[in-house]
Design an enzyme around this catalytic site. Structure first.
Site, short mmCIF file in Angstrom:
data_model
loop_
_atom_site.label_atom_id
_atom_site.label_comp_id
_atom_site.label_asym_id
_atom_site.label_seq_id
_atom_site.Cartn_x
_atom_site.Cartn_y
_atom_site.Cartn_z
N GLY A 47 0.83 -1.19 0.00
CA GLY A 47 0.00 0.00 0.00
C GLY A 47 0.88 1.25 0.00
CB CYS A 48 0.43 4.60 1.49
SG CYS A 48 1.37 6.13 1.76
#
Length: 249
Positions: free
Chosen positions: A51-52
């Site tokens: 993810g981020c």
């Protein structure tokens, strides 16, 4: 940080990119190590997409035995992409953390343990509030041994997810994927003054135990520093690496 593209771009439709790398930092803000130094004979590297990449990188740089981390882009088609291009969905890349570690101090299986536990590997083209192909889960390695270990860890974590009623893992596992460094302000972002404390990861709370080929080196005192039942656990932790207690005689 959000994107909107949920289908991978076709190679022929990807952005052209550029021949030269995007300017980035030279040294790690927390560890002080060189981001682009050649690997020594006692070091190894791998790429992790969770993810981020802001929160994911902090999770990895805190592990004892990690020499350096850097954020960037991998798994796509566009050479030397910018952050904005990756977020457009037109490069095919996902946000990744490049981890370099000392093989005598930490094992690849330890890194895989953190990887599976720190995010939701069943989320497809998203992670938490972030949606887009750049947030998909991935592990990219450069050796057959690492590839086999990553696949074995996936099999075991799927068993744990199944038992707990979760979905199927969508994580990409592959080898030979070029890594492109992200811009300087993204490197070790959460340790920079004025940074926004942001992490969209959605851990399942399940702990990865032994699997075929695993050779964990880190003790329980390390893993006790990560409480996945607490929302945004990585953000709440200190920026400095976890220190191992001295061995008692």
């Amino acid at each position: 940080m959000g994107g909107s593209k949920t289908s991978l771009v076709a190679p022929e439709a990807a952005l052209k990119g550029r021949p030269d790398p995007i300017p980035t930092s030279d040294r790690h803000v927390v560890l002080g190590t060189a981001l682009k130094a050649p690997l020594s004979t006692s070091q190894a590297e791998a790429l992790f997409g969770c993810g981020c990449f802001w929160g994911a990188e902090k999770g990895f740089w805190r592990l004892p035995g990690v020499v350096s981390t850097a954020v960037g882009y991998a798994g796509g088609f566009t050479p030397n992409p910018s952050y904005e291009e990756v977020c457009s969905g037109r490069t095919g890349h996902t946000e990744v953390v490049r981890v370099v570690w000392d093989v005598n101090a930490i094992d690849f299986s330890d890194l895989l343990k953190l990887f599976w536990e720190c995010h939701d590997p069943t989320a497809g083209m998203a992670q938490g509030n972030d949606t887009g192909t750049q947030y998909r889960s991935a592990i990219y390695v450069d050796s057959p041994g690492q590839l086999a270990l990553a696949e074995a860890s996936r099999e075991r974590y799927q068993q744990l997810l199944d038992a707990a009623g979760h979905g199927r893992i969508t994580t990409e596992i592959g080898s030979g994927k070029p890594f492109f460094f992200a811009e300087a302000h993204h490197q070790q972002y959460l340790a920079r003054p004025g940074s926004r404390p942001y992490c969209s990861a959605q851990p399942s709370g399940l702990r990865l135990d032994g699997f075929a080929g695993a050779a964990f080196k880190l003790p329980a005192q390390v893993w006790n520093q990560y409480d996945w039942s607490i929302s945004h656990c990585v953000l709440r932790g200190d920026n400095t690496p976890i220190q191992l207690a001295p061995i008692q005689p």
